[in-house]
Design a protein around this motif. Structure first.
Motif, PDB file in Angstrom:
ATOM      1  N   PHE A   1       0.838  -1.201   0.000  1.00  0.00           N
ATOM      2  CA  PHE A   1       0.000   0.000   0.000  1.00  0.00           C
ATOM      3  C   PHE A   1       0.875   1.253   0.000  1.00  0.00           C
ATOM      4  CE2 PHE A   1      -2.319   3.465   1.860  1.00  0.00           C
ATOM      5  CZ  PHE A   1      -3.605   3.348   1.347  1.00  0.00           C
ATOM      6  N   ASP A   2       1.873   1.289   0.862  1.00  0.00           N
ATOM      7  CA  ASP A   2       2.721   2.474   0.980  1.00  0.00           C
ATOM      8  C   ASP A   2       3.530   2.698  -0.292  1.00  0.00           C
ATOM      9  OD1 ASP A   2       4.020   4.611   2.625  1.00  0.00           O
ATOM     10  OD2 ASP A   2       5.799   3.362   2.265  1.00  0.00           O
ATOM     11  N   GLU A   3       3.995   1.634  -0.921  1.00  0.00           N
ATOM     12  CA  GLU A   3       4.821   1.784  -2.112  1.00  0.00           C
ATOM     13  C   GLU A   3       3.986   2.263  -3.300  1.00  0.00           C
ATOM     14  OE1 GLU A   3       8.700   1.901  -3.478  1.00  0.00           O
ATOM     15  OE2 GLU A   3       7.928   1.436  -1.464  1.00  0.00           O
ATOM     16  N   ILE A   4       2.746   1.780  -3.425  1.00  0.00           N
ATOM     17  CA  ILE A   4       1.871   2.288  -4.490  1.00  0.00           C
ATOM     18  C   ILE A   4       1.593   3.765  -4.257  1.00  0.00           C
ATOM     19  CG2 ILE A   4      -0.414   2.124  -5.542  1.00  0.00           C
ATOM     20  CD1 ILE A   4      -0.421  -0.848  -4.846  1.00  0.00           C
ATOM     21  N   TYR A   5       1.335   4.118  -3.018  1.00  0.00           N
ATOM     22  CA  TYR A   5       1.060   5.529  -2.687  1.00  0.00           C
ATOM     23  C   TYR A   5       2.284   6.393  -3.026  1.00  0.00           C
ATOM     24  CZ  TYR A   5      -0.827   9.481  -0.072  1.00  0.00           C
ATOM     25  OH  TYR A   5      -1.333  10.724   0.291  1.00  0.00           O
ATOM     26  N   ARG A   6       3.470   5.880  -2.713  1.00  0.00           N
ATOM     27  CA  ARG A   6       4.687   6.671  -2.893  1.00  0.00           C
ATOM     28  C   ARG A   6       5.083   6.792  -4.361  1.00  0.00           C
ATOM     29  NH1 ARG A   6      10.083   6.085  -3.166  1.00  0.00           N
ATOM     30  NH2 ARG A   6       9.912   3.810  -3.298  1.00  0.00           N
TER      31      ARG A   6
ATOM     32  N   ALA B   1      -7.728   6.924   0.707  1.00  0.00           N
ATOM     33  CA  ALA B   1      -6.330   6.498   0.746  1.00  0.00           C
ATOM     34  C   ALA B   1      -5.462   7.547   1.426  1.00  0.00           C
ATOM     35  CB  ALA B   1      -5.824   6.211  -0.656  1.00  0.00           C
ATOM     36  N   ASP B   2      -5.756   8.847   1.133  1.00  0.00           N
ATOM     37  CA  ASP B   2      -5.025   9.920   1.804  1.00  0.00           C
ATOM     38  C   ASP B   2      -5.255   9.880   3.316  1.00  0.00           C
ATOM     39  OD1 ASP B   2      -3.754  11.105  -0.376  1.00  0.00           O
ATOM     40  OD2 ASP B   2      -5.497  12.347  -0.868  1.00  0.00           O
ATOM     41  N   ASP B   3      -6.484   9.516   3.723  1.00  0.00           N
ATOM     42  CA  ASP B   3      -6.817   9.494   5.147  1.00  0.00           C
ATOM     43  C   ASP B   3      -6.103   8.363   5.893  1.00  0.00           C
ATOM     44  OD1 ASP B   3      -8.458  11.673   4.856  1.00  0.00           O
ATOM     45  OD2 ASP B   3     -10.317  10.495   4.700  1.00  0.00           O
ATOM     46  N   ILE B   4      -5.934   7.221   5.224  1.00  0.00           N
ATOM     47  CA  ILE B   4      -5.406   6.060   5.948  1.00  0.00           C
ATOM     48  C   ILE B   4      -3.917   5.842   5.756  1.00  0.00           C
ATOM     49  CG2 ILE B   4      -7.645   4.898   5.852  1.00  0.00           C
ATOM     50  CD1 ILE B   4      -6.527   3.094   3.670  1.00  0.00           C
ATOM     51  N   VAL B   5      -3.265   6.569   4.858  1.00  0.00           N
ATOM     52  CA  VAL B   5      -1.853   6.313   4.625  1.00  0.00           C
ATOM     53  C   VAL B   5      -1.016   6.596   5.878  1.00  0.00           C
ATOM     54  CG1 VAL B   5      -1.333   8.627   3.717  1.00  0.00           C
ATOM     55  CG2 VAL B   5       0.082   6.642   3.018  1.00  0.00           C
ATOM     56  N   GLY B   6      -1.396   7.630   6.647  1.00  0.00           N
ATOM     57  CA  GLY B   6      -0.651   7.939   7.877  1.00  0.00           C
ATOM     58  C   GLY B   6      -0.715   6.808   8.886  1.00  0.00           C
ATOM     59  N   PRO B   7      -1.935   6.359   9.263  1.00  0.00           N
ATOM     60  CA  PRO B   7      -2.012   5.215  10.178  1.00  0.00           C
ATOM     61  C   PRO B   7      -1.359   3.950   9.614  1.00  0.00           C
ATOM     62  CG  PRO B   7      -4.110   6.376  10.102  1.00  0.00           C
ATOM     63  CD  PRO B   7      -3.255   6.981   9.053  1.00  0.00           C
TER      64      PRO B   7
ATOM     65  N   ARG C   1       1.295   3.805   7.660  1.00  0.00           N
ATOM     66  CA  ARG C   1       2.735   3.934   7.834  1.00  0.00           C
ATOM     67  C   ARG C   1       3.134   3.790   9.305  1.00  0.00           C
ATOM     68  NH1 ARG C   1       3.604   8.901   3.454  1.00  0.00           N
ATOM     69  NH2 ARG C   1       3.901   7.513   1.638  1.00  0.00           N
ATOM     70  N   GLN C   2       2.297   4.315  10.186  1.00  0.00           N
ATOM     71  CA  GLN C   2       2.579   4.169  11.611  1.00  0.00           C
ATOM     72  C   GLN C   2       2.561   2.689  12.012  1.00  0.00           C
ATOM     73  OE1 GLN C   2      -0.293   6.025  14.199  1.00  0.00           O
ATOM     74  NE2 GLN C   2       1.152   6.137  15.902  1.00  0.00           N
ATOM     75  N   ALA C   3       1.544   1.968  11.529  1.00  0.00           N
ATOM     76  CA  ALA C   3       1.462   0.539  11.832  1.00  0.00           C
ATOM     77  C   ALA C   3       2.652  -0.205  11.243  1.00  0.00           C
ATOM     78  CB  ALA C   3       0.152  -0.028  11.285  1.00  0.00           C
ATOM     79  N   MET C   4       3.068   0.180  10.038  1.00  0.00           N
ATOM     80  CA  MET C   4       4.198  -0.467   9.381  1.00  0.00           C
ATOM     81  C   MET C   4       5.488  -0.231  10.174  1.00  0.00           C
ATOM     82  SD  MET C   4       5.413  -0.050   5.417  1.00  0.00           S
ATOM     83  CE  MET C   4       5.756   1.707   5.604  1.00  0.00           C
ATOM     84  N   ASN C   5       5.684   0.971  10.653  1.00  0.00           N
ATOM     85  CA  ASN C   5       6.888   1.274  11.423  1.00  0.00           C
ATOM     86  C   ASN C   5       6.915   0.520  12.751  1.00  0.00           C
ATOM     87  OD1 ASN C   5       7.856   3.017   9.456  1.00  0.00           O
ATOM     88  ND2 ASN C   5       6.856   4.818  10.343  1.00  0.00           N
ATOM     89  N   ILE C   6       5.735   0.402  13.365  1.00  0.00           N
ATOM     90  CA  ILE C   6       5.662  -0.341  14.628  1.00  0.00           C
ATOM     91  C   ILE C   6       5.999  -1.805  14.396  1.00  0.00           C
ATOM     92  CG2 ILE C   6       4.084  -1.176  16.417  1.00  0.00           C
ATOM     93  CD1 ILE C   6       2.648   1.536  16.223  1.00  0.00           C
ATOM     94  N   LEU C   7       5.435  -2.385  13.318  1.00  0.00           N
ATOM     95  CA  LEU C   7       5.722  -3.784  13.011  1.00  0.00           C
ATOM     96  C   LEU C   7       7.208  -3.989  12.703  1.00  0.00           C
ATOM     97  CD1 LEU C   7       2.685  -4.955  10.851  1.00  0.00           C
ATOM     98  CD2 LEU C   7       3.444  -5.918  13.029  1.00  0.00           C
ATOM     99  N   LYS C   8       7.789  -3.064  11.923  1.00  0.00           N
ATOM    100  CA  LYS C   8       9.209  -3.177  11.594  1.00  0.00           C
ATOM    101  C   LYS C   8      10.063  -3.107  12.862  1.00  0.00           C
ATOM    102  CE  LYS C   8       9.479  -1.398   6.837  1.00  0.00           C
ATOM    103  NZ  LYS C   8       9.998  -0.286   5.997  1.00  0.00           N
ATOM    104  N   ALA C   9       9.744  -2.145  13.722  1.00  0.00           N
ATOM    105  CA  ALA C   9      10.516  -1.996  14.959  1.00  0.00           C
ATOM    106  C   ALA C   9      10.390  -3.232  15.839  1.00  0.00           C
ATOM    107  CB  ALA C   9      10.036  -0.755  15.719  1.00  0.00           C
ATOM    108  N   THR C  10       9.181  -3.812  15.868  1.00  0.00           N
ATOM    109  CA  THR C  10       8.966  -5.010  16.675  1.00  0.00           C
ATOM    110  C   THR C  10       9.754  -6.187  16.126  1.00  0.00           C
ATOM    111  OG1 THR C  10       6.739  -4.263  17.270  1.00  0.00           O
ATOM    112  CG2 THR C  10       7.231  -6.601  17.563  1.00  0.00           C
ATOM    113  N   LEU C  11       9.731  -6.364  14.798  1.00  0.00           N
ATOM    114  CA  LEU C  11      10.434  -7.488  14.192  1.00  0.00           C
ATOM    115  C   LEU C  11      11.946  -7.331  14.285  1.00  0.00           C
ATOM    116  CD1 LEU C  11       8.210  -7.978  11.017  1.00  0.00           C
ATOM    117  CD2 LEU C  11       8.327  -9.467  13.019  1.00  0.00           C
TER     118      LEU C  11
END
Length: 298
Positions: free
Chosen positions: A12-17, A64-70, A72-82
């Motif tokens: 999702f983030d890469e398509i948006y970017r 899509a504009d509304d949910i991209v922030g959350p 990315r936040q969820a993605m960063n949390i998952l990355k940090a956890t892993l």
């Protein structure tokens, strides 16, 4: 949306970017069909196209504009956890470690450990408790980090490491009227009154087994609940006591106590440190185990 994982969020983030399914696929090293399938799942879940083809590529909808922030936040949390790896820095840590040992252990282990902490880990704190029938459960639950002593029966799931070997000797009042030599005879041993310590987590089971095997009898004059009363009672009475040699040598210094050899051979026993496999890779517990092992190395 079932089975949402980090890869979905990254698509999702890469398509948006990039505003492109093909570039998103290339950047993520995925096939275009896989990226399109993930986007289809998002669209079905939200009931929204999310990205629409325009002259400027795949542009996001308002949702899509509304949910991209959350996202990315969820993605960063998952990355940090892993990517998280436990870390322990003894020099700066203020962690409280739970240690369990007998009062003999406290006399042998704690002076060396506390001196080392003062120099190498001044913020580290120790919460001491006595070895008991609850020790195994406390190790399993994490209530205590390490147990030091002679714990004969632990189930699977517990690890142990030898710290040192010890043996048993006899201690008496240095001015005992009948016991003058470096060793005590078997007749003297059975004739004199004994001080017995009723405690757990020591190797005294070895003594009991030896006495029974050799049909040696002793006359119990005083039974005390721990080793804290050994010095005062031995130094002021004519009782005998069987104690570990390391403990005997410590308390004999500066006290009216003499160390004597026993009149029968008693097997040596191992003093171990014990921990549960749940915390075997905890870097703080690993550091503490290694520190204690090094300090008590013979």
């Amino acid at each position: 949306m079932d089975n949402l994982d980090l890869k979905n969020l990254m698509v999702f983030d890469e398509i948006y970017r990039t505003a492109s399914i093909s570039r998103a696929a290339d950047n993520l090293d995925l096939g275009q069909s896989a990226v399109s399938m993930i986007l289809t799942k998002f669209r079905k879940h939200y009931g929204d196209p999310l990205f629409v083809r325009t002259s400027e590529g795949m542009q996001p909808t308002r949702l899509a504009d509304d949910i991209v922030g959350p996202m990315r936040q969820a993605m960063n949390i998952l990355k940090a956890t892993l990517e998280h790896r436990a870390h322990f820095d003894a020099a700066t840590s203020t962690r409280m470690f739970g240690l369990c040992m007998t009062d003999i252990g406290q006399r042998i282990v704690m002076p060396r450990l506390l001196e080392h902490l003062r120099r190498a880990a001044p913020g580290v704190r120790i919460d001491l408790s006595y070895t008991s029938e609850h020790t195994a459960r406390q190790l399993e639950s994490g209530e205590i980090d390490l147990a030091i002593g002679f714990l004969a029966q632990l189930d699977a799931g517990y690890f142990q490491q030898k710290l040192f070997d010890d043996r048993f000797v006899c201690i008496v009042n240095r001015k005992h009227p009948r016991l003058r030599g470096p060793a005590i005879s078997l007749d003297q041993f059975q004739a004199e009154s004994h001080l017995i310590v009723a405690t757990q987590g020591t190797g005294h089971v070895v003594v009991e087994q030896t006495l029974e095997r050799n049909h040696v009898h002793r006359k119990v004059g005083l039974r005390i609940p721990n080793f804290l009363g050994v010095v005062s009672n031995i130094a002021s009475t004519e009782y005998l006591a069987i104690v570990p040699e390391r403990f005997a040598r410590i308390i004999a210094e500066g006290n009216q106590i003499k160390v004597m050899e026993l009149p029968f051979p008693v097997p040596k026993y191992r003093v171990m440190q014990h921990w549960h496999e749940r915390y075997a890779r905890d870097p703080g517990v690993v550091w503490l185990r290694n520190t204690i092992a090094e300090l008590l190395r013979e």
